[in-house]
Design an enzyme around this catalytic site. Sequence first.
Site, PDB file in Angstrom:
ATOM      1  N   THR B 475       0.813  -1.210   0.000  1.00 13.59           N
ATOM      2  CA  THR B 475       0.000   0.000   0.000  1.00 13.59           C
ATOM      3  C   THR B 475       0.848   1.262   0.000  1.00 13.59           C
ATOM      4  OG1 THR B 475      -0.031   0.043   2.397  1.00 13.59           O
ATOM      5  CG2 THR B 475      -1.814  -1.157   1.312  1.00 13.59           C
ATOM      6  N   ARG B 635      -7.314  13.910   4.256  1.00 15.52           N
ATOM      7  CA  ARG B 635      -5.948  14.335   3.949  1.00 15.52           C
ATOM      8  C   ARG B 635      -5.247  13.266   3.115  1.00 15.52           C
ATOM      9  NH1 ARG B 635      -1.423  17.344   6.999  1.00 15.52           N
ATOM     10  NH2 ARG B 635      -2.924  17.491   8.677  1.00 15.52           N
ATOM     11  N   THR B 641       1.477   7.588  -4.081  1.00 15.98           N
ATOM     12  CA  THR B 641       1.031   6.265  -3.650  1.00 15.98           C
ATOM     13  C   THR B 641      -0.486   6.233  -3.493  1.00 15.98           C
ATOM     14  OG1 THR B 641       1.536   6.886  -1.372  1.00 15.98           O
ATOM     15  CG2 THR B 641       3.184   5.594  -2.514  1.00 15.98           C
ATOM     16  N   GLY B 711      -7.563   3.020   0.523  1.00 15.44           N
ATOM     17  CA  GLY B 711      -7.293   1.628   0.178  1.00 15.44           C
ATOM     18  C   GLY B 711      -8.337   0.998  -0.714  1.00 15.44           C
ATOM     19  N   GLU B 712      -9.592   1.275  -0.478  1.00 13.10           N
ATOM     20  CA  GLU B 712     -10.616   0.494  -1.166  1.00 13.10           C
ATOM     21  C   GLU B 712     -11.647   1.314  -1.919  1.00 13.10           C
ATOM     22  OE1 GLU B 712     -11.219  -3.372   1.413  1.00 13.10           O
ATOM     23  OE2 GLU B 712     -10.634  -1.679   2.635  1.00 13.10           O
TER      24      GLU B 712
END
Lengths: 331, 745
Positions: B475, B635, B641, B711-712
């Site tokens: 991640t 934020r 990334t 993440g998702e």
Amino acid sequence: MRPVSYSRVADVGTAIGTVSADPESAFLAGGTTQVDLMRIYVEQPHRLVDISDLPLNQVEELPGGGLRLGGLARMSDVAQEPAVVRRYPMVAEALLLGASPQLRNMATVAGNLMQRVRCSYFRDVAAGCNKRTPGTGCSALDGVNRGHAVLGTSDCCIATHPSDVAVALVALDAVVQTEGPAGRRSIPIDDFFLLPGQTPEQEHPLTHGELVTGIDLPPLPVAATSRYVKIRDRESYEFALASVAVAMSVAGGRIAEIRLALGGVATKPWRARAAERVLDGAPATIEAFTRAAEAELAPAVPHGMNAFKIELARRTMVRALEEMAQREGTA
Amino acid sequence: MSPAIGGTLNRVDGRFKVRGESRYSAEVPVTNLAHAVIVNAKIASGRITAIDTSEAERAEGVLAVLTHLNLGRVATVPRLLPSLAGLAAPGQTFFPMQDDLVHYGGQPVAVVVADTIERADHAGTLIRIEYETTPATTLLDQARDRAYVPERIFGGLLPGHSSRGDVAKALAEAEVCVDATYRFAPNHHNPIEPSASTAVWEDVDRLTVYDSTQGPNAVQFTLAELLGRPPISIRVVSHAVGGSFGSKAMVWHHPALAALAARHVGRPVRLVLSREQMFTSCGHREEQEQQITLGARADGRITALRHHKLSLTSPFDDWAEPSLQSPSVAYTSPHYEGVYHLVRGNTITPTFTRAPGEATGMFALECAMDELAERIGIDPLELRLRNYSATDPESGKPWSSSGLTECYQRAAELFGWRDRDPRPRSRRDGQWLIGSGMASALYPVTQPVNPQRSRARLYNDGTAVIEAGVSEFGTGVFTAMTQVAADGLGIPVERVRFVGGSSDLPNVTAAVGSAGTSAVGSAVHLAATQLRDELIRRAVADDHSPLRDADPANVEVHDGKMVLRDRPDVGETYADLMHRTFVPDVEVLGTWNPPPQDVGYGVHTFGAQLAEVAVDADLGVVRVRRMVGVFAPGRVLNRKTAHSQLMGGMLWGLGQALLEATRMDPRLGRWANASLGDYLVPVNADAPDVVVDTIEVHDEVVNPLGMKGVGEIGVVGAAAAIANAVYHATGRRQYELPITLEKLL
Ligand SMILES: Cc1cc2nc3c(=O)[nH]c(=O)nc-3n(C[C@H](O)[C@H](O)[C@H](O)COP(=O)(O)OP(=O)(O)OC[C@H]3O[C@@H](n4cnc5c(N)ncnc54)[C@H](O)[C@@H]3O)c2cc1C
Ligand code: SF4
């Protein structure tokens, strides 16, 4: 993987001698099918004879104007060979649309013809499969068979022949050159692939230890106007749901010469002779293309999940012929 | 010195990865290593009546063959609990090889240990097992009539049904109704690294397990319970993890089996799952069906939403991925009813899979919304705006932050949505029918329960080590933590080293539910800023410091130098202070106590997804041409990334929409396509032009840094946008995923 011994041979005679002397041995070329199947115990030879060093990896001109693909020529090399690209574009296209770049760099053209089916039951040693273990039944008949064949099937096996390039080779009437304990043979490619019938375990007429040394492409001007169309779920790295190899010339709005074969829908690379008969001399029109496709698919037999393939194959044939005709500038 | 947070720092582990130097759990060098291979049940239901291991035991290199007859009993079988809770987190309330029963295909029935993995694997095929089989349920269609409504799902964390208002009445009175049922194929995670555990007993009471996991502590606690040992005897290390997508979020059987096998043979044991075993050993997204009934006024205002889900679960747990959660708060809908229906089947307990719940639930809702927009005759985006809820429709509380309308607006601009002709089949490009579609994206902001800790240590040369027990599974969390620590301490990122991936380090929860970076980030932020404050406190108290007697509140740190805010020429570096006072290092432990469950706000992450597809008019082939995703994840710590995460999520959404399906053969009770050749995920050639953007909304409620997680949410809504685009292109609604070409022939 079952324990296995490995040796590398440098000449054809030793390769044939070693394998034919030992029923539990196998040739190893790029290994992309062989090793894969050994890891899942579908193939369990005791001995692997690595033939990568044999001098059979060239593409050579044949005296009469044809081309010989060395049995050990890599898929990626053959696909880039200028003579193949220019004179037999559908061969190059079929190769490039197969597998992935990494696999094509390893895999050989003879290995490609010899690759085994992708039927998941064939690959699952706990499932019944007549091809892997004769007499255990065909789990695919009423199973997960979306990828399976609709042409050339039997009640013993409905697995699709997976090769792409073989489809183009069948359309071209290529000839497989072999050398075995009993000497050399030339096998017309259509005879090289057997229908499953009641003996799906027999896929080729080769004897144990017989080596595919080369594949001859006949001199065939029409092959210069040819193409390979492959339909699949994702854009790359997948076997065909339906594919068409077509070479065609058109004169005065009529089809002068036609060569047509299907992939992804049949138990062997499928020369579409019924369609060719309809098209030979017919006007290069959608109506004719449709009639031809329908004639070819008339004997098709669906098995549940793969029923769509009949319609898909029909439409893919029409599409390929249409595009070919458009490219010829005559439709 | 510009802040590191919000920049585009390259991955701190990037160079190791591309050089092949990252050490994965199956690569850790260990001497005297033996290899274990699991043998799986080939039946889906029944009993082992005989098991003959003699031939396997005699095979070359074999050290042991373990079955239910000689494995020994585990101390306790802990109950399934999502790893976010910070406790033991088994993937299912079951441990195999404790008796002769087989509950699902692929259940471990034996473990072979040998000197090489090949020999162990081969010996596994020599074990003769006889079964008495009993009828198995592996498909929803086999057991619809046995469905029940569970009291709670998801390890007990969520209710099995909920409602507000009077949905039946509201639906009866609605001016427009859309009622549709959506079916979803099971999905598997397929990370590039198959799960692996290397177990090393240093002595009878000291076990180290190198494990590919999203949560080293979760593995430690789970092993402690299974093995009946205190946590102090178990250390779990996870140096590098090759992706997870949820397959490593919970603790499955392989680490414990590796530990038991290692104890049995008295040697370190490595156990690596095969690619095929990844389909039966780490859960999956369950086969499911969802019915959405939307009631609305003629102007499109939603008055009622009924959302029922039917899915297959295991014999052990009432598991359903929480598909109803985000849809229930996506729009104003005064009347609501959400019900989970479960059917018990012969399957491993399903688990978290790429936006678990939202990926399917929001697909259903957003496809139904598209139908509603068409029915009413307004633009789908306009329909969303008309139903935008400024408060959480469930609780009536305001959102801690939203940004959803800005996301719609920005996405529409980036995509050129305004020019869209709403009529289906209205655009063509040669053989291709072109269509565009949109969907909202929602993902809950999940919070850990337990305190999150991080240790920060500053050395007297001005460099710092920051530690927390989080693992890096691709991640970019180590990179983001380096940035958070650098900014907190006021030093450049080059002087910070983040260390994670071990249960010996300060405890943080497993990095799941898109909450990993915010959970550990909050602790790292507190550790770094508290360390900074400690040094400032020492400086102002030191007679020899230029900052002597200054008000700490007036001191700030730039490039490792503490200075007066209004007189930046007055100050000294951390290093100067520490050298002068003979201090080699200073260390603090930062602890972040997550907010209580009810913070007085609705907390959710929002976004908008737009897609353009081309559908071959004759052949049914769907290719996605463009995707635009705009998200408001609070934020953004690292644009590079974060955007990569979001883009990856969108491509997984493409996979969910068009390709991914695990196919069960109900006669065998096994998956029929358990390989990467047959389970199709998108490849590079499928990846369209993807535009990702973020709207940074300020959020003081969720955590100290105001992060909501990336993440998702990138997955959520992507498949719906694609399905809606397919409808727009072809005029054919899609009610089943994946949308394979035969559905469009
Ligand atoms: C994931 C994946 C995707 C693929 N996708 C495609 C695709 O889309 N289209 C496609 O066409 N193919 C595809 N393939 C198949 C691939 O092209 C074949 O595996 C490859 O061509 C085999 O060649 P090889 O040299 O690796 O053969 P090997 O694996 O070395 O050998 C295969 C078999 O042929 C025998 N053999 C090899 N050489 C000779 C010889 N000279 N004479 C006699 N017998 C021989 C071997 O004993 C063995 O039985 C795919 C393969 C994989 C693994
Ligand atoms: S289709 Fe052929 S290969 Fe597949 S299970 Fe049946 S017999 Fe075996």
